[in-house]
Design a protein around this motif. Structure first.
Motif, PDB file in Angstrom:
ATOM      1  N   VAL A  87      36.502  55.626  41.082  1.00  0.00           N
ATOM      2  CA  VAL A  87      36.869  54.305  40.558  1.00  0.00           C
ATOM      3  C   VAL A  87      38.372  54.081  40.712  1.00  0.00           C
ATOM      4  O   VAL A  87      38.822  52.990  41.104  1.00  0.00           O
ATOM      5  CB  VAL A  87      36.445  54.158  39.092  1.00  0.00           C
ATOM      6  N   MET A  88      39.156  55.099  40.404  1.00  0.00           N
ATOM      7  CA  MET A  88      40.611  54.970  40.513  1.00  0.00           C
ATOM      8  C   MET A  88      41.044  54.775  41.965  1.00  0.00           C
ATOM      9  O   MET A  88      41.942  53.973  42.253  1.00  0.00           O
ATOM     10  CB  MET A  88      41.285  56.199  39.898  1.00  0.00           C
ATOM     11  N   SER A  91      40.080  51.193  42.907  1.00  0.00           N
ATOM     12  CA  SER A  91      40.842  50.180  42.175  1.00  0.00           C
ATOM     13  C   SER A  91      42.293  50.111  42.626  1.00  0.00           C
ATOM     14  O   SER A  91      42.845  49.026  42.824  1.00  0.00           O
ATOM     15  CB  SER A  91      40.779  50.467  40.665  1.00  0.00           C
ATOM     16  N   PHE A  92      42.916  51.281  42.792  1.00  0.00           N
ATOM     17  CA  PHE A  92      44.340  51.309  43.109  1.00  0.00           C
ATOM     18  C   PHE A  92      44.630  51.435  44.606  1.00  0.00           C
ATOM     19  O   PHE A  92      45.756  51.204  45.035  1.00  0.00           O
ATOM     20  CB  PHE A  92      45.025  52.458  42.361  1.00  0.00           C
ATOM     21  N   ALA A  94      42.670  49.855  47.078  1.00  0.00           N
ATOM     22  CA  ALA A  94      41.929  48.848  47.840  1.00  0.00           C
ATOM     23  C   ALA A  94      42.768  48.230  48.950  1.00  0.00           C
ATOM     24  O   ALA A  94      42.274  47.957  50.043  1.00  0.00           O
ATOM     25  CB  ALA A  94      41.408  47.762  46.902  1.00  0.00           C
ATOM     26  N   ASP A 202      32.884  38.917  33.686  1.00  0.00           N
ATOM     27  CA  ASP A 202      33.182  39.372  35.041  1.00  0.00           C
ATOM     28  C   ASP A 202      32.476  38.512  36.083  1.00  0.00           C
ATOM     29  O   ASP A 202      33.020  38.280  37.171  1.00  0.00           O
ATOM     30  CB  ASP A 202      32.771  40.838  35.203  1.00  0.00           C
ATOM     31  N   LEU A 225      34.488  45.413  45.639  1.00  0.00           N
ATOM     32  CA  LEU A 225      35.098  45.597  44.317  1.00  0.00           C
ATOM     33  C   LEU A 225      34.341  44.822  43.247  1.00  0.00           C
ATOM     34  O   LEU A 225      34.216  45.289  42.111  1.00  0.00           O
ATOM     35  CB  LEU A 225      36.561  45.155  44.356  1.00  0.00           C
ATOM     36  N   THR A 229      32.505  46.374  39.881  1.00  0.00           N
ATOM     37  CA  THR A 229      32.703  45.852  38.527  1.00  0.00           C
ATOM     38  C   THR A 229      31.372  45.607  37.829  1.00  0.00           C
ATOM     39  O   THR A 229      31.160  46.046  36.682  1.00  0.00           O
ATOM     40  CB  THR A 229      33.502  44.541  38.582  1.00  0.00           C
TER      41      THR A 229
END
Length: 249
Positions: A87-88, A91-92, A94, A202, A225, A229
């Motif tokens: 996930v990290m 998320s960071f 992308a 969301d 992404l 979510t």
């Protein structure tokens, strides 16, 4: 939708209006709606395929999870925490990852999440897991539909829910040491409510993002992404709901 800056929008198509202009505006609105539907369907397809992959992996590795629990292997912690690393990265990272790499990372996350979920199959009966899954799926579909169709801005509610999410994460860490049954049930109850609300929030946020991203190179990444979510909203709601509906073996 496309005539927000028309000083007399009610006259479109009426007496004195330009037929060609009216037709162009209607056609533009129709194109946006079709594009939005394709965008949202792509998100839901990715999300549903990811859930399916996780479920298959969880079923296949249930026996392995039982052995790891019985032996107290530290590998169990690696399996349970590894989805967070994916996930990290998504998320960071992308912006640095290509669309193909981001898609591959998403499928890897879903597979690893399946390994983590396999521990659930060692605790609860298959029938109660199935019943809870369908209940969560029905709730998710209804709440997502609300988020997609409502005209009310859910931004304020989303900010409140995100603060609540951090609250239950902190409370969950504390309860690892306290082992309080009352706090456990409170966390589970609040978790269901928070992720139910986040599902609607969301969905609306992803819908609104389409109008900002349409035509951009980031659209393909936004789909992945967005699927991540909604996947997290569904899986977390399912797990918290399982605390109430699940029958232990």
């Amino acid at each position: 939708m496309a005539n927000w800056n028309d000083p007399q929008p009610t006259r479109m198509g009426g007496f004195g209006a330009s037929p060609s202009l009216s037709g162009a505006m209607v056609g533009s609105a129709g194109a946006v709606d079709q594009g939005l539907r394709r965008y949202m369907l792509s998100i839901y397809n990715y999300m549903a395929s990811g859930v399916l992959l996780s479920g298959i992996v969880a079923l296949l590795f249930r026996g392995v999870a039982e052995q790891l629990i019985l032996t107290g292997s530290p590998l169990l912690w690696v399996i349970m925490l590894s989805p967070l690393a994916f996930v990290m990265v998504m998320s960071f990272g992308a912006n640095r990852l290509s669309t193909g790499a981001l898609q591959a990372t998403f499928w890897g996350f879903c597979a690893v999440m399946g390994l983590s979920l396999s521990t659930i199959f060692t605790v609860y009966t298959g029938a109660s897991i199935a019943a809870t899954f369908f209940a969560a799926a029905g709730a998710f579909a209804g709440l997502s539909l609300v988020g997609y169709t409502t005209k009310k801005d859910l931004t304020g509610m989303g900010s409140f829910l995100i603060m609540g999410l951090f609250g239950i994460i902190i409370a969950s860490v504390i309860n690892l040491f306290l082992k309080s049954p009352g706090l456990y049930w409170a966390i589970s109850f609040l978790g269901v409510l928070i992720f139910a609300g986040l599902t609607a929030y969301d969905t609306q946020r992803l819908k609104n993002a389409y109008y900002q991203l349409q035509g951009s190179e980031f659209m393909g990444k936004a789909v992945v992404l967005g699927a991540l979510t909604l996947y997290l909203d569904f899986i977390n709601m399912f797990q918290f709901l399982l605390s109430f509906m699940g029958d232990r073996r």
